[in-house]
Scaffold this motif. Sequence first.
Motif, short mmCIF file in Angstrom:
data_model
loop_
_atom_site.label_atom_id
_atom_site.label_comp_id
_atom_site.label_asym_id
_atom_site.label_seq_id
_atom_site.Cartn_x
_atom_site.Cartn_y
_atom_site.Cartn_z
N GLY A 51 0.84 -1.21 0.00
CA GLY A 51 0.00 0.00 0.00
C GLY A 51 0.87 1.25 0.00
N LEU A 72 3.92 -2.19 -3.72
CA LEU A 72 2.64 -2.78 -4.14
C LEU A 72 1.52 -1.82 -3.75
N ALA A 98 -1.81 -4.26 -7.38
CA ALA A 98 -2.60 -5.41 -6.93
C ALA A 98 -3.29 -5.07 -5.62
N ASP A 99 -4.34 -5.82 -5.35
CA ASP A 99 -4.98 -5.78 -4.03
C ASP A 99 -4.24 -6.78 -3.15
N ALA A 116 -0.26 2.61 6.94
CA ALA A 116 -1.62 3.11 6.70
C ALA A 116 -2.33 2.44 5.53
N PHE A 120 -7.18 -0.05 6.65
CA PHE A 120 -8.41 0.07 5.86
C PHE A 120 -9.17 -1.25 5.75
C1 LIG Z 1 -3.38 6.26 3.42
S1 LIG Z 1 -2.63 5.69 1.96
C2 LIG Z 1 -0.95 5.42 2.51
C3 LIG Z 1 0.02 5.39 1.36
C4 LIG Z 1 1.48 5.19 1.76
N1 LIG Z 1 1.66 3.96 2.49
C5 LIG Z 1 2.01 6.35 2.55
O1 LIG Z 1 2.36 6.18 3.70
O2 LIG Z 1 2.09 7.44 1.96
C6 LIG Z 1 -3.26 4.01 1.82
C7 LIG Z 1 -2.75 3.30 0.61
O3 LIG Z 1 -3.15 1.96 0.67
C8 LIG Z 1 -3.56 1.54 -0.61
N2 LIG Z 1 -4.48 0.40 -0.40
C9 LIG Z 1 -5.66 0.40 0.23
N3 LIG Z 1 -6.20 -0.82 0.26
C10 LIG Z 1 -5.33 -1.63 -0.40
C11 LIG Z 1 -5.33 -3.01 -0.72
N4 LIG Z 1 -6.36 -3.79 -0.35
N5 LIG Z 1 -4.28 -3.51 -1.41
C12 LIG Z 1 -3.26 -2.71 -1.78
N6 LIG Z 1 -3.20 -1.40 -1.50
C13 LIG Z 1 -4.23 -0.85 -0.82
C14 LIG Z 1 -4.20 2.75 -1.22
O4 LIG Z 1 -4.26 2.71 -2.62
C15 LIG Z 1 -3.29 3.86 -0.70
O5 LIG Z 1 -2.23 4.12 -1.58
#
Ligand SMILES: C[S@@+](CC[C@H](N)C(=O)[O-])C[C@H]1O[C@@H](n2cnc3c(N)ncnc32)[C@H](O)[C@@H]1O
Length: 208
Positions: A51, A72, A98-99, A116, A120
């Motif tokens: 994420g 990722l 990817a998820d 972070a 979620f």
């Molecule tokens: C609050 S942002 C944090 C981004 C980064 N880690 C940072 O600290 O700047 C949450 C990130 O998680 C990703 N994300 C949310 N659910 C996800 C999932 N199921 N699989 C992969 N990425 C996910 C989102 O696309 C987003 O980029």
Amino acid sequence: MADTGRQAHWENVYATKGENQVSWFQQTPAPSLELIELVGAAGSSAIIDIGGGASRLADCLVAKGYEDVTVLDLSAAALAAARARMGDKAGRVTWIAADVTAWEPSQSYDVWHDRAAFHFLTDPTDQAAYVVRLSRALRLGGHAIIGTFASDGPERCSGLVVSRYDANSLAATLGQGFELIDSRRHEHTTPWGATQKFQFSTFRRQPD
Ligand SMILES: C[S@@+](CC[C@H](N)C(=O)[O-])C[C@H]1O[C@@H](n2cnc3c(N)ncnc32)[C@H](O)[C@@H]1O
């Protein structure tokens, strides 16, 4: 949230907001860099940022000489923004759109970092799917560094409800394959000056 709704949400966020228009923006991801050094990551260590979005962590890791960095994220737009910012150096990073809950890792990693993203996942089924991927991807003896909103942190982020943790509740969610070796609280300041309480916990992967 269904997978398609989740992806659409994040694609829209990154398509419509600039880097420092999101609450989670950090100019320098200092707590993450400190913890990655603390677990003894070497230049050759395989490090994955789950994420990772458009975070500057990959830029910093490459600048520090880490040679095997993967990011990722669910959002291709986020990864495209990070790649564009890094220019030529983006070629030193592996990018995976990817998820995480459905991803099939094709290599093992020494360090799993997540700031972070895990919080979620509010559905226990998604949380369990995340832990399965973590268990498959992280080598025995490797480290998982997971930052989430703390138990007294915000209840929502980016308009979505999150699950909040302290070190013990996160350890219980990950299960017995992960030994808690460090935990600390961190106060993040958003680009507009608000304070968000995070916790960062570090786990060592051990046999189940
Ligand atoms: C609050 S942002 C944090 C981004 C980064 N880690 C940072 O600290 O700047 C949450 C990130 O998680 C990703 N994300 C949310 N659910 C996800 C999932 N199921 N699989 C992969 N990425 C996910 C989102 O696309 C987003 O980029």
